[in-house]
Write an enzyme that holds these catalytic residues in place. Structure first.
Site, mmCIF file in Angstrom:
data_model
loop_
_atom_site.group_PDB
_atom_site.id
_atom_site.type_symbol
_atom_site.label_atom_id
_atom_site.label_comp_id
_atom_site.label_asym_id
_atom_site.label_seq_id
_atom_site.Cartn_x
_atom_site.Cartn_y
_atom_site.Cartn_z
ATOM 1 C CE1 TYR A 155 -4.028 1.984 0.499
ATOM 2 C CE2 TYR A 155 -2.816 3.083 2.256
ATOM 3 C CZ TYR A 155 -3.908 3.022 1.407
ATOM 4 O OH TYR A 155 -4.875 4.006 1.466
ATOM 5 C CE LYS A 159 -3.730 4.900 -1.780
ATOM 6 N NZ LYS A 159 -4.795 5.380 -2.672
ATOM 7 C CB ILE A 188 -11.148 8.495 6.125
ATOM 8 C CG1 ILE A 188 -10.016 9.463 5.730
ATOM 9 C CG2 ILE A 188 -12.518 9.103 5.841
ATOM 10 C CD1 ILE A 188 -9.967 10.768 6.471
HETATM 11 P P1 NDP Z 1 -13.697 1.826 0.480
HETATM 12 O O1 NDP Z 1 -13.185 0.428 0.599
HETATM 13 O O2 NDP Z 1 -14.677 2.318 1.479
HETATM 14 O O3 NDP Z 1 -14.309 2.061 -0.983
HETATM 15 C C1 NDP Z 1 -13.539 1.685 -2.104
HETATM 16 C C2 NDP Z 1 -14.217 2.120 -3.383
HETATM 17 O O4 NDP Z 1 -13.328 1.796 -4.477
HETATM 18 C C3 NDP Z 1 -15.529 1.409 -3.661
HETATM 19 O O5 NDP Z 1 -16.364 2.315 -4.321
HETATM 20 C C4 NDP Z 1 -15.119 0.265 -4.606
HETATM 21 O O6 NDP Z 1 -16.164 -0.168 -5.483
HETATM 22 C C5 NDP Z 1 -14.017 0.957 -5.401
HETATM 23 N N1 NDP Z 1 -13.056 0.031 -6.017
HETATM 24 C C6 NDP Z 1 -12.173 -0.784 -5.397
HETATM 25 N N2 NDP Z 1 -11.456 -1.477 -6.297
HETATM 26 C C7 NDP Z 1 -11.904 -1.099 -7.522
HETATM 27 C C8 NDP Z 1 -11.582 -1.462 -8.850
HETATM 28 N N3 NDP Z 1 -10.633 -2.369 -9.129
HETATM 29 N N4 NDP Z 1 -12.257 -0.864 -9.853
HETATM 30 C C9 NDP Z 1 -13.220 0.052 -9.604
HETATM 31 N N5 NDP Z 1 -13.563 0.450 -8.369
HETATM 32 C C10 NDP Z 1 -12.917 -0.129 -7.330
HETATM 33 O O7 NDP Z 1 -12.375 2.749 0.494
HETATM 34 P P2 NDP Z 1 -12.126 4.217 1.086
HETATM 35 O O8 NDP Z 1 -13.246 5.096 0.757
HETATM 36 O O9 NDP Z 1 -11.692 4.078 2.486
HETATM 37 O O10 NDP Z 1 -10.834 4.629 0.256
HETATM 38 C C11 NDP Z 1 -10.901 5.413 -0.926
HETATM 39 C C12 NDP Z 1 -9.507 5.866 -1.302
HETATM 40 O O11 NDP Z 1 -8.941 6.614 -0.224
HETATM 41 C C13 NDP Z 1 -8.534 4.728 -1.588
HETATM 42 O O12 NDP Z 1 -7.679 5.089 -2.637
HETATM 43 C C14 NDP Z 1 -7.760 4.620 -0.284
HETATM 44 O O13 NDP Z 1 -6.495 4.058 -0.477
HETATM 45 C C15 NDP Z 1 -7.688 6.080 0.124
HETATM 46 N N6 NDP Z 1 -7.439 6.294 1.531
HETATM 47 C C16 NDP Z 1 -8.336 5.867 2.487
HETATM 48 C C17 NDP Z 1 -8.093 6.113 3.819
HETATM 49 C C18 NDP Z 1 -9.024 5.698 4.901
HETATM 50 O O14 NDP Z 1 -8.680 5.898 6.094
HETATM 51 N N7 NDP Z 1 -10.199 5.175 4.611
HETATM 52 C C19 NDP Z 1 -6.857 6.784 4.263
HETATM 53 C C20 NDP Z 1 -5.996 7.187 3.184
HETATM 54 C C21 NDP Z 1 -6.296 6.956 1.878
HETATM 55 P P3 NDP Z 1 -17.267 -1.283 -5.017
HETATM 56 O O15 NDP Z 1 -18.246 -0.535 -4.128
HETATM 57 O O16 NDP Z 1 -17.909 -1.741 -6.274
HETATM 58 O O17 NDP Z 1 -16.528 -2.340 -4.292
#
Ligand code: NDP
Length: 252
Positions: A155, A159, A188
């Site tokens: 990861y 990033k 988050i």
């Molecule tokens: P979630 O797991 O809550 O949501 C992930 C989303 O990405 C879903 O909409 C999922 O779709 C989609 N997704 C995953 N893989 C694919 C793929 N191969 N193709 C298309 N869509 C995909 O994640 P978060 O909201 O927590 O994270 C969002 C971003 O923020 C990420 O890049 C994460 O690394 C980053 N981030 C998050 C943090 C946190 O604390 N939550 C901290 C720092 C960064 P589906 O609903 O269909 O599964």
């Protein structure tokens, strides 16, 4: 309305941070196309929620790791909503595990989604924005790029690469009026962090100087700013939105 009539693509828009961004963009007047991988129920409920609030959001199923499909879905979005103005790359996954036991599949999935997905969608959109001589690309990175946690070599590498990619692409597109920035969220409250929150939620809160976990809305507000005309002289920047987590203060 700061994004009135702009066409925005948000990858990973169905849940978590992306969902918050879709709602915020639509509330600012953008026509939003969001990408999801498989959770159709979440996607459908978001389309309905945005419509209920008087906005426009459409769901497009696409796996961001697939180069050809990314190109095809961008074409389909443009046919439906018009020329794309804003690309927000948010789709991301974790496959945590200590490095010595990490499987090749866990490495590949994280790199191909978090970095490959950014490449695929930027590749599908960059020339279109450059031709318009304006546009916004925003990538969702993570403070984990700089502040390492055990079990996240895959990861953190993905990033860190997104940050470098953001700066390099910003240099290439600046002369075309296209800005490229990243947001690095801290911790988050989303599905992605559910396991860790269940195990160590209170400890994590103590490590955050603002003493609360971040919400999708905290990230969405910054995304709206970076997508809007207000951020016109900012490019190649990685903006940490983490309640001070990355300052490394001693937990009290
Ligand atoms: P979630 O797991 O809550 O949501 C992930 C989303 O990405 C879903 O909409 C999922 O779709 C989609 N997704 C995953 N893989 C694919 C793929 N191969 N193709 C298309 N869509 C995909 O994640 P978060 O909201 O927590 O994270 C969002 C971003 O923020 C990420 O890049 C994460 O690394 C980053 N981030 C998050 C943090 C946190 O604390 N939550 C901290 C720092 C960064 P589906 O609903 O269909 O599964």
């Amino acid at each position: 309305m700061r994004l009135k009539d702009q066409v925005a693509i948000v990858t990973g828009g169905s849940r978590g941070i992306g969902r918050g961004i879709v709602k915020a963009f639509a509330a600012e007047g953008a026509k939003v196309a969001f990408i999801y991988k498989g959770n159709q129920a979440a996607a459908d409920s978001l389309v309905a929620e945005v419509a209920q609030a008087g906005g426009i959001a459409k769901a497009f199923q696409c796996d961001v790791t697939n180069f050809d499909d990314a190109e095809k879905v961008v074409e389909a979005i443009e046919k439906d909503l018009g020329l794309v103005n804003i690309l927000l790359n948010n789709a991301g996954v974790i496959r945590d595990g200590l490095f010595v036991g990490m499987k090749l599949e866990e490495w590949n999935t994280v790199i191909q989604t978090n970095l490959g997905g950014v490449f695929n969608f930027c590749h599908a959109v960059a020339m279109k924005l450059a031709r318009q001589r304006k546009g916004r690309i925003i990538n969702i990175s993570s403070v984990a790029a700089d502040n390492s946690n055990p079990g996240q070599t895959n990861y953190a590498a993905s990033k860190g690469a997104v940050n470098s990619f953001t700066r390099a692409l910003a240099v290439e597109l600046a002369g075309r009026g296209v800005t490229v920035n990243a947001i690095a969220p801290g911790f988050i409250e989303t599905d992605m962090t559910e396991n860790v929150r269940n195990k160590a939620g209170d400890l994590i809160k103590k490590m955050i100087p603002m003493k609360r976990l971040g919400q999708a809305e905290d990230i969405a507000k910054v995304a709206v700013f970076l997508a809007s005309a207000d951020s016109g002289y900012i490019t190649g920047q990685i903006i940490k939105v983490d309640g001070g987590l990355s300052l490394g203060a001693v937990a009290m």
